[in-house]
Design a protein around this motif. Structure first.
Motif, PDB file in Angstrom:
ATOM      1  N   UNK A 111       0.828  -1.201   0.000  1.00 43.51           N
ATOM      2  CA  UNK A 111       0.000   0.000   0.000  1.00 43.51           C
ATOM      3  C   UNK A 111       0.870   1.263   0.000  1.00 43.51           C
ATOM      4  N   UNK A 112       1.937   1.239   0.800  1.00 42.54           N
ATOM      5  CA  UNK A 112       2.815   2.414   0.887  1.00 42.54           C
ATOM      6  C   UNK A 112       3.485   2.696  -0.455  1.00 42.54           C
ATOM      7  N   UNK A 113       3.949   1.653  -1.133  1.00 40.72           N
ATOM      8  CA  UNK A 113       4.578   1.837  -2.443  1.00 40.72           C
ATOM      9  C   UNK A 113       3.568   2.363  -3.453  1.00 40.72           C
ATOM     10  N   UNK A 114       2.414   1.740  -3.489  1.00 40.94           N
ATOM     11  CA  UNK A 114       1.357   2.174  -4.392  1.00 40.94           C
ATOM     12  C   UNK A 114       1.028   3.643  -4.171  1.00 40.94           C
ATOM     13  N   UNK A 115       0.852   4.009  -2.922  1.00 38.38           N
ATOM     14  CA  UNK A 115       0.479   5.375  -2.579  1.00 38.38           C
ATOM     15  C   UNK A 115       1.593   6.360  -2.944  1.00 38.38           C
ATOM     16  N   UNK A 116       2.847   5.971  -2.653  1.00 43.64           N
ATOM     17  CA  UNK A 116       3.974   6.851  -2.925  1.00 43.64           C
ATOM     18  C   UNK A 116       4.112   7.142  -4.422  1.00 43.64           C
ATOM     19  N   UNK A 117       3.770   6.162  -5.250  1.00 40.66           N
ATOM     20  CA  UNK A 117       3.875   6.333  -6.695  1.00 40.66           C
ATOM     21  C   UNK A 117       2.621   6.965  -7.303  1.00 40.66           C
ATOM     22  N   UNK A 118       1.615   7.213  -6.473  1.00 41.83           N
ATOM     23  CA  UNK A 118       0.438   7.932  -6.943  1.00 41.83           C
ATOM     24  C   UNK A 118      -0.704   7.074  -7.421  1.00 41.83           C
ATOM     25  N   UNK A 119      -0.662   5.754  -7.152  1.00 39.49           N
ATOM     26  CA  UNK A 119      -1.748   4.850  -7.574  1.00 39.49           C
ATOM     27  C   UNK A 119      -2.630   4.587  -6.353  1.00 39.49           C
ATOM     28  N   UNK A 120      -3.692   5.349  -6.224  1.00 38.12           N
ATOM     29  CA  UNK A 120      -4.454   5.387  -4.983  1.00 38.12           C
ATOM     30  C   UNK A 120      -5.735   4.562  -5.021  1.00 38.12           C
ATOM     31  N   UNK A 121      -6.020   3.934  -6.158  1.00 38.71           N
ATOM     32  CA  UNK A 121      -7.247   3.143  -6.290  1.00 38.71           C
ATOM     33  C   UNK A 121      -6.891   1.669  -6.519  1.00 38.71           C
ATOM     34  N   UNK A 122      -7.245   0.817  -5.569  1.00 37.92           N
ATOM     35  CA  UNK A 122      -7.048  -0.617  -5.747  1.00 37.92           C
ATOM     36  C   UNK A 122      -8.109  -1.175  -6.689  1.00 37.92           C
TER      37      UNK A 122
END
Length: 343
Positions: A120-131
């Motif tokens: 989740x942290x990696x996803x969020x850091x790269x700007x991908x906020x929707x699973x």
């Protein structure tokens, strides 16, 4: 490490999944598009790696004599791949695919929570906020851990804790599959996106999994029955259907009868993807069973494979990308589970 795959996008839709079987040409099957990641459902497994600059997952899902399936995710955009600790990932500016593995252990809950939160942290850091979609391939899924707790229930505790800790940032639980694997440990991969309108759907015939009563474990499974991506640019919606089984309400129905379980499973999917259910969730459109693609069918007992294949052929018609796996399902009384994608 990052590797970029150049390409000139001609379409901007969601990533497409294709199944490539032994002897088939991957480039022909994927129409020469850029690869976002590969998952080999084969005879053996190993931790995911960057191969050709994108994630390669090797999952032990095909028994002796069964063909391996190479699930290839492709996109029209240029792709950049990388590694972050035990996570390997690729992104195309709109979509993100990430994979990791948890090695066998006496209990899984704490490790599962840590791995999910790192993803989740990696996803969020790269700007991908929707699973959009998650897959969890669990060895000995209904077997006991070192404390005598079922491995799937142990896994569900860690996953639920991760979603609870990220509830202020991640809006809702996505579609997911939790299914058995032929080797110990847990293989995990998931998709997320940056833009587009995401809705997580429930099934009118089934209790939401995250509201299951305590008899199914200390923490209910954390997933929605499907996730709908309404894309920008008018390219049409994509519906990711979770692993679905012969469950009505929260009860398994027709234990021991694989034909009737197939019928209920497909009826559940039909109700889930229908225009009526999409309207119930405030979305337009809808799908039929014949719109399913990239269908994966998990069959607990090898002697039922032929019957399940025949049943799917009668109901689903000429779906090209359909694969069958002889693995355990998340409840001992479930004989079959199915998933797919509608476009």
């Amino acid at each position: 490490m990052t590797i970029t795959h150049p390409g000139v996008p001609t379409r901007t839709g969601a990533p497409t999944c294709r199944f490539v079987r032994p002897g088939e040409n991957e480039e022909e099957r994927t129409e020469g598009r850029n690869v976002l990641g590969r998952v080999i459902y084969g005879h053996g497994g190993r931790a995911p790696v960057l191969h050709g600059g994108v994630p390669l997952v090797r999952a032990a899902m095909a028994g002796e004599g069964a063909d391996r399936i190479n699930e290839v995710w492709v996109t029209d955009r240029p792709v950049r791949g990388g590694r972050d600790g035990g996570l390997v990932y690729a992104e195309d500016g709109e979509h993100f695919l990430c994979a990791t593995r948890i090695e066998p252990d006496g209990t899984y809950r704490d490790t599962v929570r840590g791995v999910y939160e790192a993803a989740f942290a990696l996803m969020w850091r790269l700007g991908y906020t929707e699973l959009l979609r998650m897959w969890n391939l669990v060895g000995a899924i209904t077997g006991p851990n070192s404390e005598g707790v079922e491995n799937y229930r142990d896994f569900c505790v860690g996953r639920a804790q991760a979603f609870e800790s990220w509830s202020g940032r991640i809006a809702g639980m996505p579609a997911a599959t939790g299914i058995g694997s032929l080797r110990p440990g847990i293989d995990l991969y998931f998709l997320a996106c940056r833009s587009g309108r995401v809705r997580h759907l429930e099934n009118p015939l089934q209790t939401p999994a995250h509201r299951y009563p305590a008899r199914y474990g200390p923490k209910a499974p954390s997933f929605a029955r499907a996730t709908l991506l309404e894309q920008d640019g008018g390219t049409g919606p994509v519906l990711y259907v979770s692993g679905t089984a012969s469950i009505l309400g929260d009860d398994t129905v027709h234990p021991g009868d694989v034909e009737r379980q197939c019928a209920v499973t497909l009826a559940n999917i039909e109700a889930l993807v229908s225009p009526e259910n999409l309207r119930r969730h405030g979305a337009a459109g809808g799908f039929a069973l014949t719109d399913l693609d990239c269908v994966k069918v998990y069959v607990r007992d090898a002697e039922h494979l032929d019957a399940v294949r025949a049943h799917c052929a009668r109901v689903l018609g000429g779906v090209r990308d359909i694969a069958f796996f002889n693995v355990d399902v998340c409840r001992p009384d479930l004989l079959v589970e199915m998933e797919g994608i509608c476009r």
